[in-house]
Design an enzyme around this catalytic site. Structure first.
Site, PDB file in Angstrom:
ATOM      1  N   SER A   1       0.988  -1.454  -0.536  1.00 15.90           N
ATOM      2  CA  SER A   1      -0.052   0.324  -0.171  1.00 15.90           C
ATOM      3  C   SER A   1       0.871   0.892  -0.016  1.00 15.90           C
ATOM      4  O   SER A   1       1.763   1.222   0.792  1.00 15.90           O
ATOM      5  CB  SER A   1      -1.002   0.316   1.148  1.00 15.90           C
ATOM      6  OG  SER A   1      -1.904   1.411   1.015  1.00 15.90           O
TER       7      SER A   1
ATOM      8  N   LYS B   1      -4.898  -6.374   4.014  1.00 15.54           N
ATOM      9  CA  LYS B   1      -4.842  -5.138   2.907  1.00 15.54           C
ATOM     10  C   LYS B   1      -6.313  -4.474   2.019  1.00 15.54           C
ATOM     11  O   LYS B   1      -6.569  -4.089   1.600  1.00 15.54           O
ATOM     12  CB  LYS B   1      -3.902  -5.402   1.702  1.00 15.54           C
ATOM     13  CG  LYS B   1      -4.059  -4.454   0.527  1.00 15.54           C
ATOM     14  CD  LYS B   1      -3.501  -3.746   0.902  1.00 15.54           C
ATOM     15  CE  LYS B   1      -2.587  -2.004  -0.333  1.00 15.54           C
ATOM     16  NZ  LYS B   1      -3.663  -2.413  -1.842  1.00 15.54           N
TER      17      LYS B   1
ATOM     18  N   GLU C   1     -10.215   3.144   4.280  1.00 19.41           N
ATOM     19  CA  GLU C   1     -10.113   3.042   2.960  1.00 19.41           C
ATOM     20  C   GLU C   1     -10.986   4.291   2.346  1.00 19.41           C
ATOM     21  O   GLU C   1     -10.942   5.910   1.977  1.00 19.41           O
ATOM     22  CB  GLU C   1      -8.744   3.539   2.067  1.00 19.41           C
ATOM     23  CG  GLU C   1      -8.013   4.556   0.657  1.00 19.41           C
ATOM     24  CD  GLU C   1      -7.531   3.217  -0.172  1.00 19.41           C
ATOM     25  OE1 GLU C   1      -7.880   4.189  -1.685  1.00 19.41           O
ATOM     26  OE2 GLU C   1      -6.277   2.808   0.683  1.00 19.41           O
TER      27      GLU C   1
ATOM     28  N   HIS D   1      -7.828  -2.876   4.380  1.00 22.34           N
ATOM     29  CA  HIS D   1      -6.869  -1.453   4.973  1.00 22.34           C
ATOM     30  C   HIS D   1      -8.140  -0.595   4.121  1.00 22.34           C
ATOM     31  O   HIS D   1      -8.066   0.522   3.903  1.00 22.34           O
ATOM     32  CB  HIS D   1      -6.035  -1.942   4.100  1.00 22.34           C
ATOM     33  CG  HIS D   1      -4.834  -0.832   3.738  1.00 22.34           C
ATOM     34  ND1 HIS D   1      -5.352  -0.292   2.695  1.00 22.34           N
ATOM     35  CD2 HIS D   1      -3.849   0.307   4.575  1.00 22.34           C
ATOM     36  CE1 HIS D   1      -4.677   1.004   2.445  1.00 22.34           C
ATOM     37  NE2 HIS D   1      -4.167   1.428   3.490  1.00 22.34           N
ATOM     38  N   ASN D   2      -8.090  -1.426   2.203  1.00 17.93           N
ATOM     39  CA  ASN D   2      -8.593  -0.797   0.978  1.00 17.93           C
ATOM     40  C   ASN D   2     -10.462  -0.447   1.680  1.00 17.93           C
ATOM     41  O   ASN D   2     -10.664   0.627   1.179  1.00 17.93           O
ATOM     42  CB  ASN D   2      -8.372  -1.680   0.214  1.00 17.93           C
ATOM     43  CG  ASN D   2      -7.117  -1.598  -0.531  1.00 17.93           C
ATOM     44  OD1 ASN D   2      -6.597  -1.039   0.074  1.00 17.93           O
ATOM     45  ND2 ASN D   2      -7.298  -1.688  -1.499  1.00 17.93           N
TER      46      ASN D   2
END
Length: 507
Positions: free
Chosen positions: A138, A210, A217, A213-214
């Site tokens: 990232s 991840k 985001e 995480h996105n």
């Protein structure tokens, strides 16, 4: 010009924007790279870029124009990094490397945005031919070049070989302040601070983290965008005025990369001084990771309404023509003029609403990872995950230092809302949050992320929810049974309901 034969430390396949910058980052940190791409121009471009940036007398990147040449250029056992699109391209490269003679002790690292279940299947499929290791990355183009956040997963043996490389190229954080240690110049190397790279767990775990995480985001971006629309349409502020407000907010608990870049986007002007954001079409794209997060939250039974709402917001933005038509047909509230004092009061309330909604979005993401870890027998270190997100990645923020500390206080913390620090913050700001949501609703401006976060907060703090009536409904039409508060836990009950909805048999 023919390059001198040098056995390289690392092979690299895929020299798009991310791949090229990761190669240059590796080179800055002292590694010789054998680079390959099906597009040979990208190979030569990467070599030329390295030549321009290289501060030594020797080349650091060596071009290869076939998979066989790539393997011959590497020290054994081979270590090869892939930076190719997720899905079929990953398998195509793996099959090509098998054909070129890759060995069982060689390691291939998939750094793309692969769906985590695909990674698990690939490790099983190729385990007799090579070691597949995955590492989510990232930080975008700049992060790849000067220090990304890295979320590796796979066999512990492979990690022992990869760890020193990954820690070298990752972003670094000042352990005392939690602030990123910036690296912005080619050739610059940072050898101190906490590296934003940590082993996540078995195959697929890194890509799952991840993915979440996105998803966070998506929520964080949507929250900021809703604040922008409210300030622009509700208060009539200019882009520069909103940028000034965001810049001020970025000095406090909302300090983050996303807030920082929002300021730059809002300040960018065309030649005629028109704000660029005013001519950008309001149709948002997505690459799937936010959707995957929302789907996974439903699969494991974890509420993530703010993350899901951010995905829906992008979806509804794609219905541009329908929205334009509806804007002529559907009425909203009358506009209101605000005094300067009223504007400043509202801006303060909106700041608090963003902060509280952000806490809830992260709480949803971390609880999702916790439930997924339980389901898949992963031992995730949530303090470590929060630490590696403090720099290098898109959601990097000072806020993550508080999350790190929360999991240091209680590694078994079920939900961030139950941590003493975050509970205190929410209690302190929830009144302003509510008032901001009420005002936004009366303005007629959509704020699904901010609103869903408040509903999530209120649901979490409710000792009793209307699911008792829901269970009665389900038992009425489908005999789904229910538990009772006045009986032993786990025992199921059913009522023979009459056609009028009254129980025919008392219980």
């Amino acid at each position: 010009m023919t390059q001198e034969k040098v056995l390289c430390d690392i092979g690299f396949i895929g020299l798009g924007v991310m791949g090229k910058n990761l190669v240059l980052n590796l080179a800055d940190n002292g590694y010789n790279i054998a680079a390959f791409d099906l597009n040979h121009e990208k190979v030569t471009d990467t070599i030329e870029q390295d030549r321009l940036e290289n501060k030594t007398d020797s080349p650091r990147v060596y071009g290869c124009f076939s998979y066989t040449e790539l393997l011959s250029q590497l020290k054994a056992p081979h270590l090869i990094v892939l930076s190719v699109p997720a899905g079929e391209p990953v398998d195509q490269v793996c099959e090509s490397l098998i054909g070129a003679g890759i060995q069982p002790d060689d390691i291939i690292i998939d750094t793309g945005n692969s769906l985590w279940v695909d990674t698990v299947e690939r490790e099983k499929r190729y385990k007799s031919q090579f070691l597949l290791f995955s590492s989510a990355v990232s930080g975008g183009e700049v992060g790849a070049r000067f220090g990304p956040a890295l979320m590796p997963s796979g066999t512990p043996y492979a990690w022992t070989r990869i760890k020193p490389i990954w820690e070298a190229i990752s972003a670094k954080v000042d352990p005392a302040t939690g602030k990123p240690i910036e690296r912005t110049e080619p050739g610059e190397v940072i050898e101190y601070g906490d590296p934003c790279a940590a082993y996540i767990g078995p195959a697929g775990a890194g890509h799952y983290v991840k993915m979440v995480h996105n998803g966070i985001e998506y929520a964080d971006m949507q929250i900021i965008c809703e604040a922008y629309q409210v300030l622009r349409e509700g208060l009539g502020m200019s882009c520069d005025e909103i940028a000034d407000t965001f810049e001020k907010w970025n000095q406090g608990p909302l300090d983050s990369y996303l807030m920082e870049i929002s300021v730059e986007v809002l300040r960018h002007k065309l030649d005629d001084e028109t704000p660029l954001v005013d001519v950008i079409l309001d149709k948002a794209g997505q690459k799937g990771t936010g959707l995957w997060t929302a789907v996974s939250s439903l699969e494991v039974g974890c509420p993530a309404p703010t993350i899901s709402q951010a995905v829906y917001a992008r979806s509804i933005s794609s219905f541009k023509s329908a929205r334009v038509t509806a804007s002529e047909l559907l009425e909203g509230p009358d506009s209101k003029e605000y005094t300067e004092e009223e504007k400043q009061t509202f801006i303060t309330r909106l700041h608090d609403a963003i902060y509280c909604a952000k806490i809830c979005a992260y709480a949803q993401g971390f609880q999702l990872m916790k439930l997924a870890a339980k389901e898949h027998n992963w031992e995730l270190d949530f303090s470590s995950i929060a630490k590696i997100w403090r720099a290098g990645c898109i959601i990097r923020a000072v806020f993550l230092q508080s999350i790190t500390e929360a999991f240091n206080r209680d590694e078994n913390l079920e939900n961030l809302l139950l941590d003493e620090f975050f509970a205190k913050q929410l209690n302190l700001h929830q009144s302003n949050w509510r008032q901001a949501i009420a005002d936004i609703t009366l303005m007629g401006i959509p704020a699904g992320a901010l609103t869903s976060a408040l509903s999530y907060y209120d649901s979490m703090r409710s000792g009793v929810l209307p699911a008792n009536l829901l269970q009665g409904q389900r038992d009425f039409f489908g005999a789904h049974t229910f538990e009772r508060t006045d009986k032993a836990t786990g025992k199921k009950y059913h009522v023979e309901w009459s056609s009028k909805g009254r129980p025919m048999v008392s219980m």
